[in-house]
Structure formats: structure tokens, C-alpha cells
Design a protein around this motif. Structure first.
Motif, PDB file in Angstrom:
ATOM      1  N   THR A 125       6.286  11.785   6.912  1.00  0.00           N
ATOM      2  CA  THR A 125       4.976  11.868   6.274  1.00  0.00           C
ATOM      3  C   THR A 125       4.170  10.596   6.532  1.00  0.00           C
ATOM      4  OG1 THR A 125       5.912  10.991   4.220  1.00  0.00           O
ATOM      5  CG2 THR A 125       5.823  13.389   4.455  1.00  0.00           C
ATOM      6  N   SER A 126       2.861  10.716   6.441  1.00  0.00           N
ATOM      7  CA  SER A 126       1.980   9.563   6.616  1.00  0.00           C
ATOM      8  C   SER A 126       2.176   8.588   5.456  1.00  0.00           C
ATOM      9  CB  SER A 126       0.527  10.029   6.669  1.00  0.00           C
ATOM     10  OG  SER A 126       0.337  10.948   7.724  1.00  0.00           O
ATOM     11  N   VAL A 127       2.102   7.303   5.778  1.00  0.00           N
ATOM     12  CA  VAL A 127       2.334   6.257   4.768  1.00  0.00           C
ATOM     13  C   VAL A 127       1.079   5.413   4.612  1.00  0.00           C
ATOM     14  CG1 VAL A 127       3.732   4.278   4.105  1.00  0.00           C
ATOM     15  CG2 VAL A 127       4.792   6.212   5.303  1.00  0.00           C
ATOM     16  N   HIS A 128       0.625   5.289   3.374  1.00  0.00           N
ATOM     17  CA  HIS A 128      -0.514   4.439   3.021  1.00  0.00           C
ATOM     18  C   HIS A 128      -0.067   3.582   1.844  1.00  0.00           C
ATOM     19  CE1 HIS A 128      -5.018   3.800   2.974  1.00  0.00           C
ATOM     20  NE2 HIS A 128      -4.652   3.234   1.840  1.00  0.00           N
ATOM     21  N   LEU A 129      -0.077   2.273   2.024  1.00  0.00           N
ATOM     22  CA  LEU A 129       0.448   1.356   1.015  1.00  0.00           C
ATOM     23  C   LEU A 129      -0.676   0.582   0.345  1.00  0.00           C
ATOM     24  CD1 LEU A 129       3.461  -0.137   3.020  1.00  0.00           C
ATOM     25  CD2 LEU A 129       3.537   1.682   1.303  1.00  0.00           C
ATOM     26  N   CYS A 130      -0.534   0.379  -0.959  1.00  0.00           N
ATOM     27  CA  CYS A 130      -1.447  -0.470  -1.733  1.00  0.00           C
ATOM     28  C   CYS A 130      -0.685  -1.702  -2.197  1.00  0.00           C
ATOM     29  CB  CYS A 130      -1.984   0.283  -2.945  1.00  0.00           C
ATOM     30  SG  CYS A 130      -3.080   1.637  -2.531  1.00  0.00           S
ATOM     31  N   ALA A 131      -1.374  -2.838  -2.221  1.00  0.00           N
ATOM     32  CA  ALA A 131      -0.682  -4.080  -2.565  1.00  0.00           C
ATOM     33  C   ALA A 131      -1.580  -5.011  -3.370  1.00  0.00           C
ATOM     34  CB  ALA A 131      -0.210  -4.787  -1.302  1.00  0.00           C
ATOM     35  N   PHE A 132      -0.928  -5.789  -4.237  1.00  0.00           N
ATOM     36  CA  PHE A 132      -1.553  -6.928  -4.902  1.00  0.00           C
ATOM     37  C   PHE A 132      -1.058  -8.189  -4.206  1.00  0.00           C
ATOM     38  CE2 PHE A 132      -2.366  -4.179  -8.638  1.00  0.00           C
ATOM     39  CZ  PHE A 132      -3.692  -4.524  -8.847  1.00  0.00           C
ATOM     40  N   TYR A 133      -2.001  -8.980  -3.708  1.00  0.00           N
ATOM     41  CA  TYR A 133      -1.711 -10.133  -2.862  1.00  0.00           C
ATOM     42  C   TYR A 133      -2.200 -11.401  -3.551  1.00  0.00           C
ATOM     43  CZ  TYR A 133      -2.159 -13.064   1.418  1.00  0.00           C
ATOM     44  OH  TYR A 133      -2.092 -14.049   2.374  1.00  0.00           O
ATOM     45  N   GLU A 134      -1.296 -12.354  -3.767  1.00  0.00           N
ATOM     46  CA  GLU A 134      -1.680 -13.626  -4.376  1.00  0.00           C
ATOM     47  C   GLU A 134      -2.303 -14.507  -3.300  1.00  0.00           C
ATOM     48  OE1 GLU A 134       0.206 -15.991  -7.970  1.00  0.00           O
ATOM     49  OE2 GLU A 134       1.333 -16.338  -6.126  1.00  0.00           O
ATOM     50  N   VAL A 135      -3.590 -14.768  -3.431  1.00  0.00           N
ATOM     51  CA  VAL A 135      -4.354 -15.417  -2.369  1.00  0.00           C
ATOM     52  C   VAL A 135      -3.826 -16.809  -2.063  1.00  0.00           C
ATOM     53  CG1 VAL A 135      -6.639 -16.299  -1.772  1.00  0.00           C
ATOM     54  CG2 VAL A 135      -6.421 -14.056  -2.844  1.00  0.00           C
ATOM     55  N   LYS A 136      -3.482 -17.577  -3.072  1.00  0.00           N
ATOM     56  CA  LYS A 136      -3.079 -18.969  -2.866  1.00  0.00           C
ATOM     57  C   LYS A 136      -1.750 -19.087  -2.135  1.00  0.00           C
ATOM     58  CE  LYS A 136      -2.268 -23.300  -5.385  1.00  0.00           C
ATOM     59  NZ  LYS A 136      -2.241 -23.931  -6.747  1.00  0.00           N
TER      60      LYS A 136
END
Length: 271
Positions: free
Chosen positions: A24-35
Motif C-alpha cells: 500500500t502507499s505510505v504517507h507519513l506525518c511527523a513532528f520535528y524539533e527544529v533546534k
């Protein structure tokens, strides 16, 4: 100072276009700590979901409290503002045509530029690659009461103007409007402009490096959870490179390929 985390989604394009139900197609969401460059949370967008519904599940109190959250205009939603505010965090969001009433209100407010309104502006000029960029951030708390009924926690509205001048090309100008729960005490115009630019680290330092340097979109790994696990490994490796202050990830990878014991020593001895 609150730490800034950016939210965004990324399609793993090598998983698209297959008929096998196990591919199946994969689409990921993420929270990224900028620092730090650390991905604090990641999950896939399941069938019959989109990024908005996936975000609702990811907005946990532990993730929100004491942090500044930014996302692209798709996520300028009332529930997002409410959940972040009630969770003890802050938001910085851009308004576009997915919120036409809000966008129109902000556009009229900044175009009118009434003299009795409290304004604060910051101008920044940068140059590089034959181009001159002029960025002006203007913000005001004086639309807060008008918008507060719909947008929980709102403290300021802002306008971002970017003018690019390049020899031999027409001058380009972009204007964006946004809202934030950060008060003028916590974020002046310079800080708001910096937060908006820093949000794109998730695209430039995470997603782009996974695609360009690590060739993620060209990967033929696409069965079940394997693509998501590979993305986790990529996230971890890039965060380690950032921690070590590596400027050129591709060059450093070649070094470790040629000197595997150096990579092993790094892992076993710790950072």
C-alpha cells in the motif's frame, strides 16, 4: 524559551502505484524539533484518512505542553488552535484559501493599516546566489478580540512580505498572513518571522535530505511496515548527524562506509 516543533507530512513515492494489497502507499506525518533535528513523533496516514485527521491523534498533551507548534496552511483549523492552547502550548499558523473568511479579515486589516492600531515591524535583508531578499514582518495584537471567538488562544496577527530582486529577472513579491497565540511580550515581529522561516527546516533538513541524500523516494522497499521503519532509521541517522555537527551528510556517509569501525566506535562509545 519554548522549543519549536514543526508538523508536516511526506509521501514515500516509491510505495505509490502498486496493486498488491501488501504494498500500500505510505504517507507519513511527523513532528520535528527544529533546534535538535529530532523527530518526536511519526505515524502513517491510514486508508480513508488525511493529514488533518492524523494530526488530531498525534496532538497529545505531552507533545504540546511548553512548546511552539507550527504547521502549513492546511492545518490552520479551529480544533488545532483549541487543542494546542488547552494543552499548554503555542501555535504559529498561516492563513490561506482553506480559511477564506480569516484570510480576508487579515488581508483587509493589513492593507488598511489604520494609524490608531498598534503595529510592530521588522525588516531583514539577505543576499546570496545573485539574489537580494527583503523580508518584512508586521504584527499587531489589535485584531485579537475580534477573532478570539473562533480562534482559541489568539494573541497576534501577522503579515509576512518577501521581495526578491535578481538581475535579469522580474522582481517577485509574496505576501502571507497568519495568526499566533504568542503575545507581543513573548514574540516580537523579528521572532515571528524567524519562527516562520524555521518551520521549513522540516522540509529542507528532514524531508529533502531523506529524498536527495538518502534516496528514500527511489527505494523499492514497500512491503507492510518496512517503508515506515526505514523512514524511522533515516530520521534517527539525520538527527545523529545534526548532533555531531555534520555539514555534509553524503560525505560523512562515504567516510563511514570506508571506515566502518569508526561508525561502530561512535555507536558503542556513545555521543
Amino acid at each position: 524559551m519554548h522549543e519549536h516543533i514543526a508538523f508536516d507530512g511526506k509521501a514515500l513515492r516509491g510505495t505509490y502505484g502498486h496493486q498488491d494489497p501488501e504494498q500500500t502507499s505510505v504517507h507519513l506525518c511527523a513532528f520535528y524539533e527544529v533546534k535538535t533535528g529530532v523527530v518526536l513523533a511519526q505515524r502513517d496516514v491510514r486508508e480513508k484518512e488525511n493529514e488533518i485527521s492524523a494530526l488530531k491523534e498525534m496532538l497529545t498533551p505531552d507533545l504540546i505542553k511548553g512548546r511552539i507548534l507550527s504547521a502549513d496552511a492546511m492545518h490552520t483549523q479551529r480544533f488545532f488552535c483549541q487543542q494546542v492552547t488547552l494543552g499548554g502550548g503555542h501555535y504559529v499558523l498561516i492563513a490561506k484559501d482553506n480559511q477564506p473568511t480569516l484570510w480576508e479579515d487579515l488581508k483587509l486589516f493589513f492593507e488598511d493599516h489604520a494609524p490608531d492600531v498598534r503595529w510592530q515591524s521588522h525588516r531583514e535583508v539577505s543576499s546570496g546566489h545573485g539574489r537580494l531578499d527583503i523580508r518584512v514582518t508586521t504584527c499587531s495584537p489589535d485584531l485579537r478580540d475580534y477573532l478570539a471567538q473562533d480562534w482559541c488562544g489568539i494573541e497576534q496577527v501577522f503579515c509576512l512580505e518577501r521581495t526578491s530582486i535578481q538581475k535579469g529577472k522580474p522582481t517577485s513579491r509574496e505576501v502571507h498572513y497568519g495568526i499566533t497565540s504568542l503575545s507581543p511580550t513573548h514574540a516580537d515581529a523579528a521572532r515571528i518571522g524567524a519562527l516562520h522561516r524555521a518551520h521549513w527546516a522540516i522540509e529542507n533538513r528532514l524531508h529533502r535530505r531523506r529524498d536527495v541524500t538518502l534516496k528514500e523516494d527511489a527505494s523499492q522497499i514497500r512491503t507492510k511496515h518496512a517503508p515506515a521503519m526505514l523512514a524511522v532509521l533515516h530520521n534517527t541517522m539525520l538527527a545523529c548527524m545534526d548532533f555531531l555537527g555534520v555539514k555534509n551528510v553524503a560525505s560523512q556517509r562515504r567516510f563511514y562506509d570506508a571506515h566502518p569501525w569508526e561508525a561502530a566506535r561512535l555507536l558503542f562509545q556513545g555521543f
